[in-house]
Design an enzyme around this catalytic site. Structure first.
Site, PDB file in Angstrom:
ATOM      1  N   TYR A   1       4.190  -6.473  -5.539  1.00  0.00           N
ATOM      2  CA  TYR A   1       5.463  -7.061  -5.072  1.00  0.00           C
ATOM      3  C   TYR A   1       5.331  -7.692  -3.679  1.00  0.00           C
ATOM      4  CZ  TYR A   1      10.341  -6.741  -3.311  1.00  0.00           C
ATOM      5  OH  TYR A   1      11.561  -6.976  -2.734  1.00  0.00           O
TER       6      TYR A   1
ATOM      7  N   SER B   1       2.174   4.099  -4.003  1.00  0.00           N
ATOM      8  CA  SER B   1       3.360   4.073  -3.139  1.00  0.00           C
ATOM      9  C   SER B   1       4.596   4.757  -3.712  1.00  0.00           C
ATOM     10  CB  SER B   1       3.692   2.629  -2.772  1.00  0.00           C
ATOM     11  OG  SER B   1       4.027   1.922  -3.944  1.00  0.00           O
TER      12      SER B   1
ATOM     13  N   TYR C   1       2.704  10.746   0.535  1.00  0.00           N
ATOM     14  CA  TYR C   1       2.650   9.283   0.661  1.00  0.00           C
ATOM     15  C   TYR C   1       2.686   8.885   2.141  1.00  0.00           C
ATOM     16  CZ  TYR C   1       4.359   4.508   0.878  1.00  0.00           C
ATOM     17  OH  TYR C   1       4.523   3.191   1.213  1.00  0.00           O
TER      18      TYR C   1
END
Ligand code: UFG
Length: 320
Positions: A11, A74, A138
């Site tokens: 993205y 992510s 993360y």
């Protein structure tokens, strides 16, 4: 410049690659397509379909002026269930990248860091000087990479910038958010509007905020991409700079759902569900440092405008 974009089929990476090409840079994308999409790589950009572990040395041997490093795992929730995937996939892989850059004399790095490096904030808006106490693997892995970059910059003269993103949203024409597993609020709400999901769950309405739902700082992906171009231009040999990137404006979950209703004309049924583990009540960035030092200013701050771009992208995918 000749630039390598890792994760350029994802993205944020694809939007940045597109903006870099438009600005006259030569771009090569390195992506293993584990979560990215080959058709998200901009026209005129060579895609090397491989992982960093397998291909980084060979690719950098061609000679590059810099790397923009987006490739990463992510998903916050997944990182709690399977931390090894994050320590291995994010930290070990990034160390490989840093070593390969050093071996091949690649001078510049722009790294995708995250607001998750801060954890639960003591103060909002959050400045770069805030304590870094990530509440999930993360965020911990991204912070570990930030530390590694600091030491490589000091020891080996790398010119490095870490950009800590808040909630990235919106789209840039045919480049947008398409995750196999979708966890982010705006795409989930738009899935309801496009008939791919029945209802949206609001994770808690008893938070200490004006309307009881969590507040986040939604930054348009094109503003974010433009910050990467500025970061590249400002990267300085031997320095590792860190910048927060957000609008500086907070919107609640209810406000986001209302904006989606307004833009799509769909009623978007919503139910209140229990709080999601690890969610802070309010996350809003101070981007003062990026404004002052990079001359960056978010231009697309209107929530309805951000949602409209994401909605146009969602509909284009349905027609595809
Ligand atoms: N939310 C809902 N329902 C949903 C999905 C989300 O109510 O179905 C809420 C969340 O609880 C949160 C807000 O919407 O309050 C935004 O959630 P997202 O999952 O879209 O984004 P996060 O704020 O959790 O995460 C973002 C980035 C992460 C980064 C984090 C930093 O997407 O990569 O900010 O804290 F780690």
């Amino acid at each position: 410049m000749k630039l390598l974009v890792t994760g350029g089929a994802g993205y944020v990476g694809s939007v940045c690659a597109a903006r870099l090409v438009e600005s006259g840079h030569e771009v090569v994308v390195l992506d293993d397509l584990s979560t990215g999409h080959a058709d998200a790589v901009p026209d005129g950009v060579r895609l090397v379909e491989a992982g960093i572990d397998d291909a980084i040395g060979e690719v950098l041997a061609e000679g590059f002026d810099g790397v923009l490093h987006f490739a990463a795992k992510s998903l916050v929730g997944e990182s709690m269930q399977d931390p090894a995937k994050y320590w291995q996939g994010n930290v070990v892989t990034s160390l490989r990248l840093l070593d390969a850059m050093r071996a091949h004399g690649t001078p510049r790095l722009v790294f995708s860091s995250t607001a998750a490096t801060y954890g639960e904030p003591e103060q909002v808006p959050i400045a770069e000087t805030a304590p870094t106490r990530p509440t999930n693997p993360y965020g911990a892995t991204k912070l570990a990479i930030d530390h590694a970059i600091t030491s490589y910059a000091a020891a080996h003269g790398l010119a490095a910038v870490s950009l800590r993103y808040f909630n990235v949203a919106g789209a840039y024409g045919r480049f947008g958010e398409r995750h196999g597993v979708e966890t982010h609020l705006i795409p989930i709400v738009l899935q309801v509007a496009s008939g791919r999901r029945e209802r949206v769950q609001v994770y808690g309405d008893d938070w200490p905020t004006d309307d009881g739902t969590c507040v986040r700082d939604y930054i348009h992906v094109v503003d974010l991409a433009d910050a990467h171009l500025r970061a590249l231009a400002h990267a300085t040999t031997g320095e590792h700079r860190v910048y927060n990137l957000g609008n500086g404006l907070g919107f609640s979950v209810k406000q986001v759902i209302d904006a989606c209703r307004e833009v799509t004309g769909h009623p978007i049924p919503a139910d209140v569900a229990p709080r999601r583990a690890g969610d802070p009540a309010v996350l809003v960035a101070s981007s003062e440092k990026a404004r002052t030092e990079l001359g960056w200013k978010p231009e697309r701050v209107d929530l309805a405008g951000i949602v409209r771009d994401a909605w146009d992208f969602t509909r284009s995918q349905q027609g595809a």
